[in-house]
Design a protein around this motif. Structure first.
Motif, PDB file in Angstrom:
ATOM      1  N   VAL A   1      19.194 -15.270 -25.486  1.00  0.00           N
ATOM      2  CA  VAL A   1      18.305 -14.355 -24.776  1.00  0.00           C
ATOM      3  C   VAL A   1      16.998 -15.077 -24.461  1.00  0.00           C
ATOM      4  O   VAL A   1      16.370 -15.662 -25.340  1.00  0.00           O
ATOM      5  CB  VAL A   1      18.034 -13.087 -25.610  1.00  0.00           C
ATOM      6  N   ILE A   2      16.603 -15.045 -23.194  1.00  0.00           N
ATOM      7  CA  ILE A   2      15.375 -15.681 -22.719  1.00  0.00           C
ATOM      8  C   ILE A   2      14.392 -14.591 -22.298  1.00  0.00           C
ATOM      9  O   ILE A   2      14.715 -13.760 -21.442  1.00  0.00           O
ATOM     10  CB  ILE A   2      15.652 -16.608 -21.509  1.00  0.00           C
ATOM     11  N   ASP A   3      13.210 -14.577 -22.888  1.00  0.00           N
ATOM     12  CA  ASP A   3      12.184 -13.610 -22.502  1.00  0.00           C
ATOM     13  C   ASP A   3      11.712 -13.927 -21.086  1.00  0.00           C
ATOM     14  O   ASP A   3      11.114 -14.979 -20.845  1.00  0.00           O
ATOM     15  CB  ASP A   3      11.015 -13.688 -23.489  1.00  0.00           C
ATOM     16  N   ALA A   4      11.980 -13.015 -20.159  1.00  0.00           N
ATOM     17  CA  ALA A   4      11.629 -13.234 -18.759  1.00  0.00           C
ATOM     18  C   ALA A   4      10.430 -12.403 -18.324  1.00  0.00           C
ATOM     19  O   ALA A   4      10.168 -12.256 -17.133  1.00  0.00           O
ATOM     20  CB  ALA A   4      12.832 -12.926 -17.867  1.00  0.00           C
ATOM     21  N   ASN A   5       9.676 -11.874 -19.286  1.00  0.00           N
ATOM     22  CA  ASN A   5       8.494 -11.070 -18.978  1.00  0.00           C
ATOM     23  C   ASN A   5       7.253 -11.950 -18.855  1.00  0.00           C
ATOM     24  O   ASN A   5       6.207 -11.658 -19.444  1.00  0.00           O
ATOM     25  CB  ASN A   5       8.280 -10.017 -20.071  1.00  0.00           C
ATOM     26  N   THR A   6       7.375 -13.041 -18.110  1.00  0.00           N
ATOM     27  CA  THR A   6       6.255 -13.958 -17.957  1.00  0.00           C
ATOM     28  C   THR A   6       6.422 -14.697 -16.631  1.00  0.00           C
ATOM     29  O   THR A   6       7.256 -14.336 -15.807  1.00  0.00           O
ATOM     30  CB  THR A   6       6.187 -14.922 -19.161  1.00  0.00           C
ATOM     31  N   ASP A   7       5.639 -15.754 -16.435  1.00  0.00           N
ATOM     32  CA  ASP A   7       5.663 -16.447 -15.150  1.00  0.00           C
ATOM     33  C   ASP A   7       6.890 -17.359 -15.046  1.00  0.00           C
ATOM     34  O   ASP A   7       7.458 -17.797 -16.058  1.00  0.00           O
ATOM     35  CB  ASP A   7       4.385 -17.278 -14.977  1.00  0.00           C
ATOM     36  N   PRO A   8       7.308 -17.680 -13.813  1.00  0.00           N
ATOM     37  CA  PRO A   8       8.521 -18.480 -13.613  1.00  0.00           C
ATOM     38  C   PRO A   8       8.491 -19.851 -14.274  1.00  0.00           C
ATOM     39  O   PRO A   8       9.534 -20.324 -14.748  1.00  0.00           O
ATOM     40  CB  PRO A   8       8.612 -18.604 -12.086  1.00  0.00           C
ATOM     41  N   ASP A   9       7.335 -20.498 -14.325  1.00  0.00           N
ATOM     42  CA  ASP A   9       7.263 -21.823 -14.944  1.00  0.00           C
ATOM     43  C   ASP A   9       7.567 -21.756 -16.439  1.00  0.00           C
ATOM     44  O   ASP A   9       8.272 -22.610 -16.981  1.00  0.00           O
ATOM     45  CB  ASP A   9       5.876 -22.443 -14.730  1.00  0.00           C
ATOM     46  N   THR A  10       7.016 -20.748 -17.096  1.00  0.00           N
ATOM     47  CA  THR A  10       7.263 -20.590 -18.533  1.00  0.00           C
ATOM     48  C   THR A  10       8.725 -20.274 -18.800  1.00  0.00           C
ATOM     49  O   THR A  10       9.334 -20.809 -19.735  1.00  0.00           O
ATOM     50  CB  THR A  10       6.371 -19.484 -19.107  1.00  0.00           C
ATOM     51  N   ILE A  11       9.302 -19.417 -17.962  1.00  0.00           N
ATOM     52  CA  ILE A  11      10.724 -19.085 -18.121  1.00  0.00           C
ATOM     53  C   ILE A  11      11.578 -20.332 -17.932  1.00  0.00           C
ATOM     54  O   ILE A  11      12.499 -20.602 -18.717  1.00  0.00           O
ATOM     55  CB  ILE A  11      11.131 -17.993 -17.123  1.00  0.00           C
ATOM     56  N   ALA A  12      11.276 -21.112 -16.893  1.00  0.00           N
ATOM     57  CA  ALA A  12      12.042 -22.333 -16.620  1.00  0.00           C
ATOM     58  C   ALA A  12      11.943 -23.306 -17.787  1.00  0.00           C
ATOM     59  O   ALA A  12      12.937 -23.963 -18.148  1.00  0.00           O
ATOM     60  CB  ALA A  12      11.540 -22.986 -15.336  1.00  0.00           C
ATOM     61  N   ALA A  13      10.757 -23.403 -18.398  1.00  0.00           N
ATOM     62  CA  ALA A  13      10.587 -24.302 -19.543  1.00  0.00           C
ATOM     63  C   ALA A  13      11.430 -23.838 -20.725  1.00  0.00           C
ATOM     64  O   ALA A  13      12.057 -24.653 -21.420  1.00  0.00           O
ATOM     65  CB  ALA A  13       9.110 -24.376 -19.928  1.00  0.00           C
ATOM     66  N   ARG A  14      11.467 -22.533 -20.955  1.00  0.00           N
ATOM     67  CA  ARG A  14      12.275 -21.999 -22.051  1.00  0.00           C
ATOM     68  C   ARG A  14      13.756 -22.277 -21.813  1.00  0.00           C
ATOM     69  O   ARG A  14      14.500 -22.615 -22.735  1.00  0.00           O
ATOM     70  CB  ARG A  14      12.035 -20.491 -22.186  1.00  0.00           C
ATOM     71  N   ILE A  15      14.177 -22.121 -20.572  1.00  0.00           N
ATOM     72  CA  ILE A  15      15.581 -22.369 -20.243  1.00  0.00           C
ATOM     73  C   ILE A  15      15.931 -23.840 -20.424  1.00  0.00           C
ATOM     74  O   ILE A  15      16.966 -24.174 -21.025  1.00  0.00           O
ATOM     75  CB  ILE A  15      15.875 -21.902 -18.805  1.00  0.00           C
ATOM     76  N   SER A  16      15.094 -24.731 -19.918  1.00  0.00           N
ATOM     77  CA  SER A  16      15.400 -26.159 -20.034  1.00  0.00           C
ATOM     78  C   SER A  16      15.417 -26.604 -21.493  1.00  0.00           C
ATOM     79  O   SER A  16      16.254 -27.428 -21.884  1.00  0.00           O
ATOM     80  CB  SER A  16      14.400 -26.994 -19.224  1.00  0.00           C
ATOM     81  N   GLU A  17      14.535 -26.037 -22.313  1.00  0.00           N
ATOM     82  CA  GLU A  17      14.550 -26.374 -23.747  1.00  0.00           C
ATOM     83  C   GLU A  17      15.854 -25.912 -24.397  1.00  0.00           C
ATOM     84  O   GLU A  17      16.440 -26.633 -25.224  1.00  0.00           O
ATOM     85  CB  GLU A  17      13.371 -25.701 -24.434  1.00  0.00           C
ATOM     86  N   THR A  18      16.306 -24.724 -24.007  1.00  0.00           N
ATOM     87  CA  THR A  18      17.558 -24.188 -24.562  1.00  0.00           C
ATOM     88  C   THR A  18      18.753 -25.040 -24.152  1.00  0.00           C
ATOM     89  O   THR A  18      19.624 -25.354 -24.975  1.00  0.00           O
ATOM     90  CB  THR A  18      17.760 -22.732 -24.102  1.00  0.00           C
ATOM     91  N   VAL A  19      18.802 -25.432 -22.889  1.00  0.00           N
ATOM     92  CA  VAL A  19      19.909 -26.246 -22.389  1.00  0.00           C
ATOM     93  C   VAL A  19      19.867 -27.639 -23.002  1.00  0.00           C
ATOM     94  O   VAL A  19      20.906 -28.209 -23.377  1.00  0.00           O
ATOM     95  CB  VAL A  19      19.904 -26.299 -20.863  1.00  0.00           C
ATOM     96  N   ALA A  20      18.669 -28.201 -23.130  1.00  0.00           N
ATOM     97  CA  ALA A  20      18.528 -29.541 -23.739  1.00  0.00           C
ATOM     98  C   ALA A  20      19.057 -29.513 -25.179  1.00  0.00           C
ATOM     99  O   ALA A  20      19.741 -30.454 -25.613  1.00  0.00           O
ATOM    100  CB  ALA A  20      17.074 -29.975 -23.700  1.00  0.00           C
ATOM    101  N   PHE A  21      18.738 -28.455 -25.907  1.00  0.00           N
ATOM    102  CA  PHE A  21      19.230 -28.338 -27.283  1.00  0.00           C
ATOM    103  C   PHE A  21      20.752 -28.241 -27.288  1.00  0.00           C
ATOM    104  O   PHE A  21      21.424 -28.869 -28.130  1.00  0.00           O
ATOM    105  CB  PHE A  21      18.623 -27.103 -27.948  1.00  0.00           C
ATOM    106  N   HIS A  22      21.318 -27.488 -26.346  1.00  0.00           N
ATOM    107  CA  HIS A  22      22.777 -27.357 -26.263  1.00  0.00           C
ATOM    108  C   HIS A  22      23.440 -28.692 -25.933  1.00  0.00           C
ATOM    109  O   HIS A  22      24.509 -29.007 -26.472  1.00  0.00           O
ATOM    110  CB  HIS A  22      23.144 -26.324 -25.195  1.00  0.00           C
ATOM    111  N   LEU A  23      22.784 -29.473 -25.084  1.00  0.00           N
ATOM    112  CA  LEU A  23      23.335 -30.780 -24.723  1.00  0.00           C
ATOM    113  C   LEU A  23      23.251 -31.770 -25.882  1.00  0.00           C
ATOM    114  O   LEU A  23      23.952 -32.779 -25.884  1.00  0.00           O
ATOM    115  CB  LEU A  23      22.593 -31.341 -23.494  1.00  0.00           C
ATOM    116  N   GLY A  24      22.347 -31.483 -26.808  1.00  0.00           N
ATOM    117  CA  GLY A  24      22.230 -32.320 -27.979  1.00  0.00           C
ATOM    118  C   GLY A  24      21.455 -33.596 -27.741  1.00  0.00           C
ATOM    119  O   GLY A  24      21.631 -34.606 -28.436  1.00  0.00           O
TER     120      GLY A  24
END
Length: 209
Positions: free
Chosen positions: A186-209
């Motif tokens: 779950v990604i908190d999307a109640n903020t600006d697009p840049d912050t959301i994108a950063a949260r998503i990329s961090e999540t994907v980077a962790f998944h990629l290992g």
């Protein structure tokens, strides 16, 4: 990446939560990591599926029964899977899709009737695969609905069901994250697009290992 199957990522959430924007930004981020993603969407993502999309997202809210919607969405998804998703993954491309089967589980399976069992059975028989990672963009339904209607895209059939429907959708997606904790984040999307994108990329980077 020759000889290596790509990563299959879906973005889910209520209407107006920013999935299309964040799907594009995630694909751009993956390219920046030296990967070669395919960006796609549902319903759609292949010629036949795009034809079915117009039947589903345009017109009167009561145009189809929930059962008919399930069949139409699954037909579009099967075409998408055969012509876009599976070939891309087998060629080593990552696939980033704006919606996949979880949307049907929530929209038709949980909020348009108690049809989750039917959705899951048809999915197992006709689709038979899940994303490697699902990012659920969670935001205030009232804000998301206002944003979705403001687009005036002509594809607002589900927005026209109103705020109570969007509130049920949000609850459905959050419940889904609990049902599939191994792949859903779950990604908190109640903020600006840049912050959301950063949260998503961090999540994907962790998944990629």
């Amino acid at each position: 990446m020759p000889g290596q199957k790509g990563l299959f990522i879906s973005l889910e959430g209520i209407d107006g939560s920013g999935k299309s924007t964040q799907s594009r930004r995630l694909a751009d981020w993956l390219r920046g990591q030296g990967r070669d993603p395919v960006l796609t969407r549902e319903p759609g993502g292949a010629p036949g599926a795009e034809d079915i999309r117009r039947l589903l997202v345009e017109g009167d809210p009561d145009r189809w029964s929930p059962e008919t919607e399930i069949l139409l969405f699954t037909a579009a998804r099967r075409d998408h899977l055969e012509r876009t998703i599976r070939p891309a993954l087998e060629e080593g491309h990552d696939v980033v899709t704006d919606r996949f089967a979880d949307s049907t589980r929530v929209y038709q399976g949980a909020t348009r009737g108690d049809l989750r069992g039917l959705v899951d059975q048809i999915h197992e028989d006709a689709i038979g695969m899940e994303p490697d990672l699902t990012l659920i963009l969670d935001m205030d339904p009232a804000i998301a609905l206002e944003r979705g209607l403001a687009r005036q895209s002509g594809e607002d059939r589900f927005e026209d069901f109103g705020l109570p429907f969007q509130q049920k959708l949000r609850a459905g997606f959050l419940a889904l994250a609990q049902d599939y904790p191994d792949r859903c984040r779950v990604i908190d999307a109640n903020t600006d697009p840049d912050t959301i994108a950063a949260r998503i990329s961090e999540t994907v980077a962790f998944h990629l290992g």
